[in-house]
Design a protein around this motif. Structure first.
Motif, short mmCIF file in Angstrom:
data_model
loop_
_atom_site.label_atom_id
_atom_site.label_comp_id
_atom_site.label_asym_id
_atom_site.label_seq_id
_atom_site.Cartn_x
_atom_site.Cartn_y
_atom_site.Cartn_z
N CYS A 27 0.84 -1.19 0.00
CA CYS A 27 0.00 0.00 0.00
C CYS A 27 0.88 1.25 0.00
O CYS A 27 1.82 1.37 0.79
CB CYS A 27 -0.92 -0.01 1.23
N GLY A 28 0.56 2.18 -0.90
CA GLY A 28 1.36 3.40 -1.03
C GLY A 28 0.50 4.64 -1.14
O GLY A 28 -0.71 4.60 -0.89
N LYS A 29 1.12 5.73 -1.52
CA LYS A 29 0.45 7.01 -1.60
C LYS A 29 -0.59 7.03 -2.71
O LYS A 29 -0.36 6.51 -3.80
CB LYS A 29 1.50 8.11 -1.83
N GLU A 30 -1.73 7.64 -2.42
CA GLU A 30 -2.81 7.75 -3.41
C GLU A 30 -2.39 8.64 -4.56
O GLU A 30 -1.81 9.71 -4.37
CB GLU A 30 -4.04 8.34 -2.71
N GLU A 31 -2.68 8.20 -5.78
CA GLU A 31 -2.40 9.01 -6.97
C GLU A 31 -3.50 10.06 -7.13
O GLU A 31 -4.66 9.82 -6.76
CB GLU A 31 -2.34 8.13 -8.22
N PRO A 32 -3.18 11.24 -7.68
CA PRO A 32 -4.21 12.28 -7.87
C PRO A 32 -5.22 11.86 -8.93
O PRO A 32 -4.90 11.16 -9.89
CB PRO A 32 -3.41 13.50 -8.32
N ILE A 33 -6.46 12.30 -8.75
CA ILE A 33 -7.51 12.07 -9.74
C ILE A 33 -7.40 13.16 -10.81
O ILE A 33 -7.31 14.34 -10.48
CB ILE A 33 -8.90 12.11 -9.09
N PRO A 34 -7.39 12.80 -12.09
CA PRO A 34 -7.28 13.81 -13.14
C PRO A 34 -8.41 14.84 -13.05
O PRO A 34 -9.55 14.50 -12.75
CB PRO A 34 -7.39 12.99 -14.43
N SER A 35 -8.08 16.09 -13.32
CA SER A 35 -9.09 17.16 -13.23
C SER A 35 -10.21 16.95 -14.24
O SER A 35 -11.34 17.42 -14.03
CB SER A 35 -8.43 18.52 -13.45
N SER A 36 -9.94 16.23 -15.33
CA SER A 36 -10.95 15.99 -16.36
C SER A 36 -12.12 15.18 -15.84
O SER A 36 -13.21 15.19 -16.43
CB SER A 36 -10.32 15.28 -17.56
N VAL A 37 -11.93 14.47 -14.72
CA VAL A 37 -12.99 13.64 -14.17
C VAL A 37 -14.17 14.49 -13.71
O VAL A 37 -15.31 14.03 -13.65
CB VAL A 37 -12.44 12.78 -13.01
N ASP A 38 -13.93 15.76 -13.39
CA ASP A 38 -15.01 16.64 -12.93
C ASP A 38 -15.80 17.28 -14.07
O ASP A 38 -16.77 18.00 -13.82
CB ASP A 38 -14.43 17.76 -12.05
N GLU A 39 -15.40 17.03 -15.32
CA GLU A 39 -16.10 17.62 -16.46
C GLU A 39 -17.53 17.10 -16.55
O GLU A 39 -17.80 15.94 -16.27
CB GLU A 39 -15.34 17.31 -17.75
N TRP A 40 -18.44 17.96 -16.97
CA TRP A 40 -19.83 17.58 -17.21
C TRP A 40 -20.08 17.46 -18.71
O TRP A 40 -19.59 18.28 -19.49
CB TRP A 40 -20.79 18.62 -16.62
N PHE A 41 -20.86 16.46 -19.09
CA PHE A 41 -21.22 16.27 -20.49
C PHE A 41 -22.74 16.47 -20.62
O PHE A 41 -23.52 15.99 -19.81
CB PHE A 41 -20.83 14.86 -20.95
N TYR A 42 -23.11 17.16 -21.67
CA TYR A 42 -24.52 17.45 -21.94
C TYR A 42 -24.92 16.71 -23.20
O TYR A 42 -24.39 16.94 -24.28
CB TYR A 42 -24.71 18.96 -22.11
N VAL A 43 -25.83 15.76 -23.03
CA VAL A 43 -26.19 14.92 -24.18
C VAL A 43 -27.71 14.91 -24.33
O VAL A 43 -28.45 15.12 -23.36
CB VAL A 43 -25.66 13.47 -24.00
#
Length: 288
Positions: free
Chosen positions: A272-288
Motif C-alpha cells: 500500500c502506497g500514496k494515493e495518486e491524484p484524480i485527473p481534473s478531467s474527471v469533474d467535467e460535465w457532459f450534456y447529451v
C-alpha cells in the motif's frame, strides 16, 4: 458474519487492489467465498460494494484475477472513470454485485434474447448512506431492470441496505417510485447515456424500459446463483474467469486455494502506497 479489506498498491492507479478477508483473517474471494444469502429465509442478500455513490472511479471485482480483489477498470492502459452526464455526478447509487452469482455468456436469456455478460449480477443500492468500496452489506431486493449492453444481458438489481432507516417502508418497486420520485427514471437515463461521452451508442432495455418487481428479481438472482454453481463446479466453461477460492466446499469446487497460497499471492502485489491524484478531467460535465 463480518469481512474486512486490505489495500495494496496506490489508489487511482493500475496497481491498486482491495483484497478481502473473513472474520478469521483468512484471504477470500468476494466473488466465490462470500455467501449469496445473508438470510435466505427472508430473501436478504449480501452485496459487495464496488463503487460508492457520487464517485467516478469504475471499481469492480476482478473476476479474472486470483482471489478476485476489487480493482479499477482499465481503458487504453489508463484507469477508467465514468463520465458525468448532466445532471449527475458519478454513480447515483452505491453500486456493486451479489456474490456467488454469474451471468452466463453461453446462456441466452428468454426475456432479453441476449446472453449474459460474464459477471456477477449488478446491484444499485438506494439507501441514504454513502458506502465505501469493499463494504459488504445486507440488502433487501426491490426490483430489477433488464439492460442490454452491447448485445449482452446486464441485469441491474434495485435494492436497499436492510439497516437503512427507510428500509422498512420500501418493499416493492412501486414503493420506490412512490417514496423516491424520479429515482427510477434517473436510473434508466443514467444507464442509457453513461457511455455516450466515450463515443458509444445508448444502451437499451427489455420490457419497454420498465422495472420488473421483487419476485421477478429474486428469480433472476436465483438463476444466476445456479449458473455460478455450474461455474464453480466446472459444469460450465469459465470463460477466462478465475475460480480459485478458499472457502467453498471441496466437494462443490475443484478450485480450492490454500491459505498459504493465498497469502503468497497477496504478498507479491505492490504494498500500500500514496494515493495518486484524480485527473481534473474527471469533474467535467457532459450534456447529451
Amino acid at each position: 458474519m463480518s469481512f474486512a479489506v486490505e489495500e495494496r498498491g496506490n489508489q487511482n492507479s493500475l496497481n491498486y487492489r482491495l483484497f478481502f478477508k473473513n472474520a478469521e483473517g483468512k484471504y477470500i474471494s468476494p466473488f466465490h467465498d462470500i455467501p449469496i444469502f445473508a438470510d435466505e429465509s427472508q430473501n436478504i442478500f449480501h452485496m459487495v460494494v464496488e463503487v460508492p455513490r457520487w464517485t467516478n472511479a469504475k471499481m469492480e471485482i476482478a473476476t479474472k484475477d486470483l482471489l478476485n480483489p476489487i480493482k479499477q477498470d482499465v481503458k487504453k492502459d489508463k484507469v477508467r472513470y465514468v463520465a458525468n452526464v448532466f445532471p449527475h455526478k458519478g454513480y447515483i447509487w452505491n453500486y456493486g454485485a451479489i456474490p456467488q452469482t454469474w451471468e452466463d455468456p453461453a446462456h441466452k436469456d428468454t426475456d432479453t434474447g441476449c446472453c449474459g455478460d460474464n459477471d456477477p449480477i449488478d446491484v444499485c443500492e438506494i439507501g441514504c448512506k454513502v458506502c465505501s468500496s469493499g463494504d459488504v452489506i445486507k440488502v433487501k431486493v426491490l426490483g430489477i431492470l433488464a439492460m442490454i449492453d452491447e448485445d449482452e444481458t446486464d441485469w441491474k438489481v434495485i435494492a436497499i441496505n436492510v439497516e437503512d432507516p427507510e428500509a422498512k417502508h420500501l418493499n416493492t418497486i412501486a414503493d420506490v417510485r412512490r417514496l423516491k420520485p424520479g429515482l427510477l427514471d434517473a436510473t434508466v437515463s443514467w444507464f442509457r447515456k453513461y457511455k455516450l461521452p466515450d463515443g458509444k451508442p445508448e444502451n437499451r432495455f427489455a420490457f419497454n424500459d420498465e422495472f420488473k418487481d421483487k419476485d421477478f428479481a429474486i428469480e433472476v438472482i436465483n438463476n444466476t446463483h445456479n449458473s455460478w454453481k455450474d461455474l464453480i463446479s466446472q459444469q460450465a466453461g469459465a470463460g477466462g474467469l478465475n475460480c480459485k477460492n478458499t472457502c467453498v466446499s471441496s466437494a462443490d469446487s475443484p478450485n480450492r486455494c490454500t491459505a498459504e497460497d493465498a497469502e503468497a499471492a497477496v504478498s507479491q502485489t505492490c504494498p500500500c502506497g500514496k494515493e495518486e491524484p484524480i485527473p481534473s478531467s474527471v469533474d467535467e460535465w457532459f450534456y447529451v
